[in-house]
Write an enzyme that holds these catalytic residues in place. Structure first.
Site, PDB file in Angstrom:
ATOM      1  N   GLY A  34       0.818  -1.208   0.000  1.00  0.00           N
ATOM      2  CA  GLY A  34       0.000   0.000   0.000  1.00  0.00           C
ATOM      3  C   GLY A  34       0.849   1.253   0.000  1.00  0.00           C
ATOM      4  O   GLY A  34       2.033   1.203  -0.336  1.00  0.00           O
ATOM      5  N   ALA A  35       0.219   2.388   0.390  1.00  0.00           N
ATOM      6  CA  ALA A  35       0.865   3.701   0.262  1.00  0.00           C
ATOM      7  C   ALA A  35       1.379   3.830  -1.169  1.00  0.00           C
ATOM      8  O   ALA A  35       2.551   4.120  -1.409  1.00  0.00           O
ATOM      9  CB  ALA A  35       1.974   3.882   1.296  1.00  0.00           C
ATOM     10  N   HIS A  37       2.270   4.584  -5.034  1.00  0.00           N
ATOM     11  CA  HIS A  37       2.796   5.718  -5.797  1.00  0.00           C
ATOM     12  C   HIS A  37       2.957   5.280  -7.251  1.00  0.00           C
ATOM     13  O   HIS A  37       2.586   4.149  -7.609  1.00  0.00           O
ATOM     14  CB  HIS A  37       4.121   6.195  -5.192  1.00  0.00           C
ATOM     15  CG  HIS A  37       5.114   5.094  -4.938  1.00  0.00           C
ATOM     16  ND1 HIS A  37       5.705   4.377  -5.960  1.00  0.00           N
ATOM     17  CD2 HIS A  37       5.599   4.566  -3.790  1.00  0.00           C
ATOM     18  CE1 HIS A  37       6.523   3.484  -5.455  1.00  0.00           C
ATOM     19  NE2 HIS A  37       6.474   3.564  -4.132  1.00  0.00           N
ATOM     20  N   HIS A  40       4.415   1.839  -8.107  1.00  0.00           N
ATOM     21  CA  HIS A  40       3.451   0.740  -8.056  1.00  0.00           C
ATOM     22  C   HIS A  40       2.555   0.764  -9.299  1.00  0.00           C
ATOM     23  O   HIS A  40       2.249  -0.285  -9.881  1.00  0.00           O
ATOM     24  CB  HIS A  40       2.548   0.855  -6.818  1.00  0.00           C
ATOM     25  CG  HIS A  40       3.271   0.759  -5.508  1.00  0.00           C
ATOM     26  ND1 HIS A  40       3.421   1.826  -4.656  1.00  0.00           N
ATOM     27  CD2 HIS A  40       3.871  -0.289  -4.888  1.00  0.00           C
ATOM     28  CE1 HIS A  40       4.076   1.444  -3.568  1.00  0.00           C
ATOM     29  NE2 HIS A  40       4.368   0.163  -3.685  1.00  0.00           N
ATOM     30  N   GLN A 154      12.135  -3.915  -9.753  1.00  0.00           N
ATOM     31  CA  GLN A 154      13.595  -4.054  -9.604  1.00  0.00           C
ATOM     32  C   GLN A 154      14.115  -3.161  -8.475  1.00  0.00           C
ATOM     33  O   GLN A 154      15.228  -3.329  -8.011  1.00  0.00           O
ATOM     34  CB  GLN A 154      14.292  -3.684 -10.913  1.00  0.00           C
ATOM     35  CG  GLN A 154      14.020  -4.680 -12.024  1.00  0.00           C
ATOM     36  CD  GLN A 154      14.515  -4.207 -13.373  1.00  0.00           C
ATOM     37  OE1 GLN A 154      15.210  -3.187 -13.477  1.00  0.00           O
ATOM     38  NE2 GLN A 154      14.153  -4.911 -14.425  1.00  0.00           N
ATOM     39  N   GLN A 159      14.733  -8.782  -3.275  1.00  0.00           N
ATOM     40  CA  GLN A 159      13.408  -9.413  -3.160  1.00  0.00           C
ATOM     41  C   GLN A 159      13.030 -10.098  -4.472  1.00  0.00           C
ATOM     42  O   GLN A 159      12.579 -11.247  -4.486  1.00  0.00           O
ATOM     43  CB  GLN A 159      12.380  -8.338  -2.800  1.00  0.00           C
ATOM     44  CG  GLN A 159      10.940  -8.756  -2.965  1.00  0.00           C
ATOM     45  CD  GLN A 159       9.991  -7.703  -2.419  1.00  0.00           C
ATOM     46  OE1 GLN A 159       9.843  -7.554  -1.220  1.00  0.00           O
ATOM     47  NE2 GLN A 159       9.350  -6.957  -3.302  1.00  0.00           N
TER      48      GLN A 159
HETATM   49  P1  AMP Z   1       6.107  -2.246  -1.511  1.00  0.00           P
HETATM   50  O1  AMP Z   1       4.717  -1.696  -1.441  1.00  0.00           O
HETATM   51  O2  AMP Z   1       7.152  -1.269  -1.118  1.00  0.00           O
HETATM   52  O3  AMP Z   1       6.226  -3.585  -0.852  1.00  0.00           O
HETATM   53  O4  AMP Z   1       6.362  -2.525  -3.052  1.00  0.00           O
HETATM   54  C1  AMP Z   1       5.490  -3.309  -3.812  1.00  0.00           C
HETATM   55  C2  AMP Z   1       6.112  -3.545  -5.154  1.00  0.00           C
HETATM   56  O5  AMP Z   1       6.337  -2.302  -5.803  1.00  0.00           O
HETATM   57  C3  AMP Z   1       7.469  -4.249  -5.056  1.00  0.00           C
HETATM   58  O6  AMP Z   1       7.567  -5.205  -6.091  1.00  0.00           O
HETATM   59  C4  AMP Z   1       8.425  -3.111  -5.256  1.00  0.00           C
HETATM   60  O7  AMP Z   1       9.668  -3.519  -5.806  1.00  0.00           O
HETATM   61  C5  AMP Z   1       7.674  -2.245  -6.237  1.00  0.00           C
HETATM   62  N1  AMP Z   1       8.166  -0.878  -6.214  1.00  0.00           N
HETATM   63  C6  AMP Z   1       8.371  -0.102  -5.129  1.00  0.00           C
HETATM   64  N2  AMP Z   1       8.900   1.084  -5.497  1.00  0.00           N
HETATM   65  C7  AMP Z   1       9.031   1.051  -6.848  1.00  0.00           C
HETATM   66  C8  AMP Z   1       9.529   1.972  -7.826  1.00  0.00           C
HETATM   67  N3  AMP Z   1       9.999   3.160  -7.491  1.00  0.00           N
HETATM   68  N4  AMP Z   1       9.507   1.580  -9.130  1.00  0.00           N
HETATM   69  C9  AMP Z   1       9.034   0.363  -9.487  1.00  0.00           C
HETATM   70  N5  AMP Z   1       8.557  -0.542  -8.614  1.00  0.00           N
HETATM   71  C10 AMP Z   1       8.551  -0.202  -7.312  1.00  0.00           C
END
Ligand code: AMP
Length: 303
Positions: A34-35, A37, A40, A154, A159
């Site tokens: 969530g949160a 941007h 995502h 990436q 991860q």
């Molecule tokens: P998170 O909500 O931080 O767990 O991220 C969810 C997914 O979004 C994960 O696969 C992250 O790698 C991806 N993600 C987070 N930030 C970015 C970004 N700036 N650009 C592309 N993918 C992202």
């Protein structure tokens, strides 16, 4: 713009996907905390391209199992209303936002996953248990959503590597797609945690990307020169406390000292700005001088 179906339980999720499953549609999945941007959102677009008319499912779940003691589980931003709006703009079909009890009925699972040696490098050194907790929830979400394709960023490179490895090693039958990192105009990788940064930290945070770019530019002269260039850049930011800066193979293995010119590598960085920990990474193509210092230890709090 059609609002996605918001589902909170496993039963609702199953119901929301039953027609698509019966029709044999390709199911795309983007797991998030969530949160949301634009980073995502870019994953949702990649998922849409892959599934065509099939459903895109986004999960929004802050997974307690992957947060260590003293990490930001409690203060992690939770913005479901705004997340739903972003998902609507991206044409997401289903948002799965379960409670902790729904994901872990009966408390923490007894059966765990052993993420293997690559989970104790890099992020794993600073966040013991993080990847074990992450893989458990990804495996569970795969079991619930049963996607054909899952898209990961990436941005969280380690991860991505570990999820791919889990899917391969455990034959989970999901195609894992790695999508490029989306950045702010000044180069800072988009992250839900960027909102913790104060004004000065926000400006200084751009040094991470500049350091990686400097390394990319110097990689033609070898790993040592590339790392030196990145460290020199990082030293310009007073409030940036370096956690690690390392060059590995694209699979996160140690780079062989005799890697020939043209070898693909990855440079990864993590640093703290006050209480906020940021990570970033970029690909490198090595040049002729690479053998000199491929074995140079790059972590250990060096600046
Ligand atoms: P998170 O909500 O931080 O767990 O991220 C969810 C997914 O979004 C994960 O696969 C992250 O790698 C991806 N993600 C987070 N930030 C970015 C970004 N700036 N650009 C592309 N993918 C992202």
């Amino acid at each position: 713009m059609t609002a996605p179906v918001l589902v909170r339980t496993r039963a609702e999720l199953s119901e929301a996907l039953s027609a698509a499953r019966a029709a044999g549609d390709v199911i795309g999945f983007v797991p998030t905390m969530g949160a949301l941007h634009d980073g995502h959102a870019s994953l949702m677009r990649v998922a849409r391209e892959r599934v065509g008319r099939g459903p895109v499912v986004v999960s929004v779940f802050v997974n307690p199992l992957q947060f260590g003691a003293g990490e930001d589980l409690d203060r992690y931003p939770r913005t479901l209303e705004a997340d739903l709006e972003l998902c609507a703009r991206e044409g997401v079909d289903v948002v799965f936002a379960p409670t902790v009890e729904e994901v872990y009925p009966g408390g923490e699972p007894e059966v765990r996953l052993e993420p293997g040696p690559k989970a104790s490098l890099l992020e794993g050194r600073s966040r013991p248990g993080h990847f074990a907790g992450m893989l458990v929830v990804v495996a569970k979400l795969f079991g619930l959503v049963r996607p054909d394709v899952a898209v990961f960023g990436q941005k969280d490179y380690q991860q991505l590597v570990l999820v791919r490895r889990m899917v391969t090693d455990l034959c989970l039958g999901v195609e894992v797609v790695g999508a490029p990192t989306l950045r702010e105009p000044d180069g800072l990788a988009m992250s839900s945690r960027n909102r913790y940064l104060d004004e000065e930290q926000r400006i200084e945070a751009t040094v991470l990307h500049r350091a990686l770019l400097a390394a990319q530019q110097e990689a033609q002269y070898g790993v040592a020169v590339a790392l030196d260039a990145a460290r020199a850049e990082l030293r310009t930011a007073k409030t940036v406390d370096l956690d690690y800066l390392e060059v590995t193979t694209p699979d996160l293995d140690p780079l062989p000292v005799d890697s020939p010119a043209g070898t693909q590598a990855r440079i990864l960085v993590a640093a703290r700005l006050g209480a906020t920990r940021l990570i970033d990474n970029l690909p490198l193509t090595l040049g002729v001088g690479r053998a000199v210092a491929a074995a140079t230890p790059a972590g250990g709090g060096e600046r």
